[in-house]
Design a protein around this motif. Structure first.
Motif, PDB file in Angstrom:
ATOM      1  N   ASN A  22       0.819  -1.219   0.000  1.00 54.28           N
ATOM      2  CA  ASN A  22       0.000   0.000   0.000  1.00 54.28           C
ATOM      3  C   ASN A  22       0.853   1.270   0.000  1.00 54.28           C
ATOM      4  O   ASN A  22       0.671   2.178   0.817  1.00 54.28           O
ATOM      5  N   PHE A  27      -4.574   2.462  -1.151  1.00 49.34           N
ATOM      6  CA  PHE A  27      -5.820   2.294  -0.390  1.00 49.34           C
ATOM      7  C   PHE A  27      -5.855   3.354   0.699  1.00 49.34           C
ATOM      8  O   PHE A  27      -5.063   3.333   1.640  1.00 49.34           O
ATOM      9  N   VAL A  36     -11.195   1.571   0.899  1.00 49.58           N
ATOM     10  CA  VAL A  36     -10.709   0.733   1.984  1.00 49.58           C
ATOM     11  C   VAL A  36     -11.756   0.717   3.099  1.00 49.58           C
ATOM     12  O   VAL A  36     -12.379   1.742   3.402  1.00 49.58           O
ATOM     13  N   PHE A  86      -9.154  -8.496  -1.016  1.00 42.97           N
ATOM     14  CA  PHE A  86      -9.454  -7.396  -1.933  1.00 42.97           C
ATOM     15  C   PHE A  86     -10.614  -7.753  -2.861  1.00 42.97           C
ATOM     16  O   PHE A  86     -10.920  -8.925  -3.082  1.00 42.97           O
ATOM     17  N   ASN A 140     -10.637  -2.536  -4.168  1.00 40.19           N
ATOM     18  CA  ASN A 140     -11.054  -2.188  -2.817  1.00 40.19           C
ATOM     19  C   ASN A 140     -10.403  -3.145  -1.829  1.00 40.19           C
ATOM     20  O   ASN A 140     -10.224  -4.320  -2.151  1.00 40.19           O
ATOM     21  N   LYS A 141     -10.071  -2.645  -0.648  1.00 43.61           N
ATOM     22  CA  LYS A 141      -9.331  -3.447   0.329  1.00 43.61           C
ATOM     23  C   LYS A 141     -10.095  -3.568   1.643  1.00 43.61           C
ATOM     24  O   LYS A 141     -10.684  -2.614   2.125  1.00 43.61           O
ATOM     25  N   ASN A 142     -10.051  -4.811   2.189  1.00 44.11           N
ATOM     26  CA  ASN A 142     -10.478  -5.049   3.561  1.00 44.11           C
ATOM     27  C   ASN A 142      -9.229  -5.464   4.333  1.00 44.11           C
ATOM     28  O   ASN A 142      -8.561  -6.427   3.929  1.00 44.11           O
TER      29      ASN A 142
END
Length: 506
Positions: A335, A345, A352, A444, A498-500
């Motif tokens: 990142n 992100f 995020v 992601f 998109n990120k978790n």
């Protein structure tokens, strides 16, 4: 006779044959060989230059163009050239059922022979567009390469005719066969031990027409292509692929156009208002070169180990693709800051989740909704279509239940699962587990690139498979190859991924 007298007489024999544009007669060849034996038996002196046969050959290479020429070297070169000429003429003539003896004995060049063969074909009614080329050597190299691959246990989809016969050949036998086809005396090489034969092969390193090095090159290239395509990486499933023509860091020449005004009603006899669209240049892209070097050692040749032809180059090709796979996942895992000076992100990018959690119906839905609320560079709403979920090893079975159950798991009210058969693909990679190393492992969601771009991998002129090149200057004793490839990884846009932050996987 002294050394100078022997060399002088050898030069006289060669010059006489060259003046008459012919090969050495049997008598001349016998005398030349007898003089050579006498020369070999003489002790080396500082005047003539001592050292091994390899050292003398090396000195000859560096002084080849510098007068005066050593008569012995000139004689050896003349004989080698004549043998090569005879081999090429023989191969060409046999391809068309013509005796080569006449052309060999009268000193004809290859161009003269081709013209004569074409004339004969026309006289006998052969098609006028017949190609007069010495292609037998290419056919032999092709079936030899396929034979080596078959011997190594690598499947060949359509092996060349005769490959199965060469399959049982050792490297030593193949080398002697190559020498024989080039007009050399096979019995001479059969009497050599494997170490001496290998030394003779190494002298062909600089010869672009030599068969044995060419067969090695072809075999290595074919094995690399097949093994590279079998490497079980996952980055290629969700990244886009691009092509660049050079290594300069140049802004992408594709512009994003937007900021268009809405269409307005035009009244009768009214004027259509002018509108000027705005554009924004996409992020820059750049290629880098990655490579390694490997060699066929003297021991490998003597031990008849063909692993260097397949296993070693294949291992490097595998490592190249795994390196690229790791770099792609490092980009989204680390990142780092991207083209706008912010981390990939970031809350400012709205890509995020504020808190990490494992995949579930609720967390997946939140990520989908967040992606679908993205806006383009000009503040306009865009239609983002989520297409992939990228997860570390450990969530695959949970996702199978989440995406293929008709009802919400654990619900007492038989609630319908809104994610049932949702059109999204699962990409699972152990690389994320290794990078997390016991810490929270992120996962992601990536959009269809037609709706929003994310990560792109570029190759030089679209060439994905590693390139193999035999070194022009050997770095070690034997044959040496470079294996290299060119790629670049770029963030095209943050809206398509998109990120978790995830959690620790037990």
């Amino acid at each position: 006779m002294t050394r100078q007298e022997i060399l002088k007489r050898q030069q006289e024999i060669v010059d006489a044959a060259k003046r008459e544009s012919r090969d050495l007669t049997e008598t001349e060849r016998a005398e030349f060989d007898d003089l050579q034996r006498q020369l070999d038996e003489l002790p080396e002196t500082a005047e003539t230059g001592g050292g091994s046969q390899e050292q003398r050959a090396a000195r000859a290479t560096t002084t080849e163009q510098m007068p005066p020429q050593d008569p012995q070297q000139a004689a050896q070169r003349a004989i080698a050239e004549e043998r090569k000429r005879a081999a090429e003429i023989t191969s060409l003539c046999r391809s068309f059922g013509i005796s080569p003896e006449e052309y060999i004995n009268n000193g004809s060049t290859m161009d003269q022979v081709r013209e004569a063969v074409l004339g004969r074909l026309q006289q006998t009614g052969a098609p006028v567009n017949a190609r007069v080329t010495a292609d037998e050597g290419d056919k032999f190299r092709s079936r030899a390469s396929d034979g080596m691959l078959l011997r190594a246990g690598i499947a060949v989809e359509s092996p060349a005719d005769g490959a199965s016969q060469i399959r049982g050949m050792s490297l030593r036998d193949l080398a002697i066969e190559c020498f024989s086809r080039e007009g050399e005396d096979a019995m001479h090489y059969l009497r050599m031990d494997s170490s001496e034969l290998y030394s003779n092969l190494c002298r062909q390193f600089y010869n672009p027409t030599a068969a044995f090095p060419s067969i090695l090159d072809n075999t290595i290239r074919k094995s690399i292509v097949q093994l590279y395509n079998q490497v079980p990486t996952t980055f290629q499933a969700w990244t886009t692929k691009g092509s660049l023509s050079d290594f300069k860091e140049t802004p992408d020449h594709e512009y994003v156009m937007g900021g268009l005004g809405d269409f307005e009603e035009v009244p009768e006899n009214g004027e259509i208002k002018a509108d000027v669209p705005r554009t924004e240049l996409l992020p820059s892209r750049r290629l880098k070169t990655y490579g390694k070097q490997f060699s066929m050692t003297r021991q490998a040749f003597i031990n008849d180990d063909i692993g260097f032809l397949t296993k070693i180059p294949g291992a490097y090709a595998t490592k190249a693709k795994m390196t690229l796979d790791k770099q792609v996942y490092s980009l989204i895992f680390d990142n780092k800051k991207i083209f706008d000076g912010k981390p990939l992100f970031d809350a400012a990018h709205a890509n995020v989740m504020p808190a990490g959690a494992k995949p579930s119906q609720q967390t997946i839905q939140k990520m989908i909704l967040q992606m679908q609320r993205q806006k383009d560079q000009f503040g306009e709403a865009i239609y983002v279509i989520p297409k992939w979920i990228i997860v570390p090893v450990g969530y695959e079975f949970d996702l199978a239940v989440i995406l293929h159950s008709t009802q919400v798991t654990g619900s007492n009210n038989n609630d319908i699962n809104p994610l049932y058969n949702y059109p999204i693909n699962i990409v699972q990679t152990p690389v994320l587990n290794a990078m997390a190393a016991g810490k929270a492992a992120p996962w992601f969601m990536v959009a269809d690139p037609m709706s929003a771009k994310s990560i792109q991998v570029d190759y030089l002129n679209g060439q994905e498979t590693p390139i193999v090149r035999r070194m022009e200057t050997p770095g070690t004793l034997g044959f040496t190859w470079d294996i290299y490839t060119d790629w670049g990884i770029a963030v095209r846009d943050f809206r398509g991924i998109n990120k978790n932050p995830g959690e620790v996987i037990e």
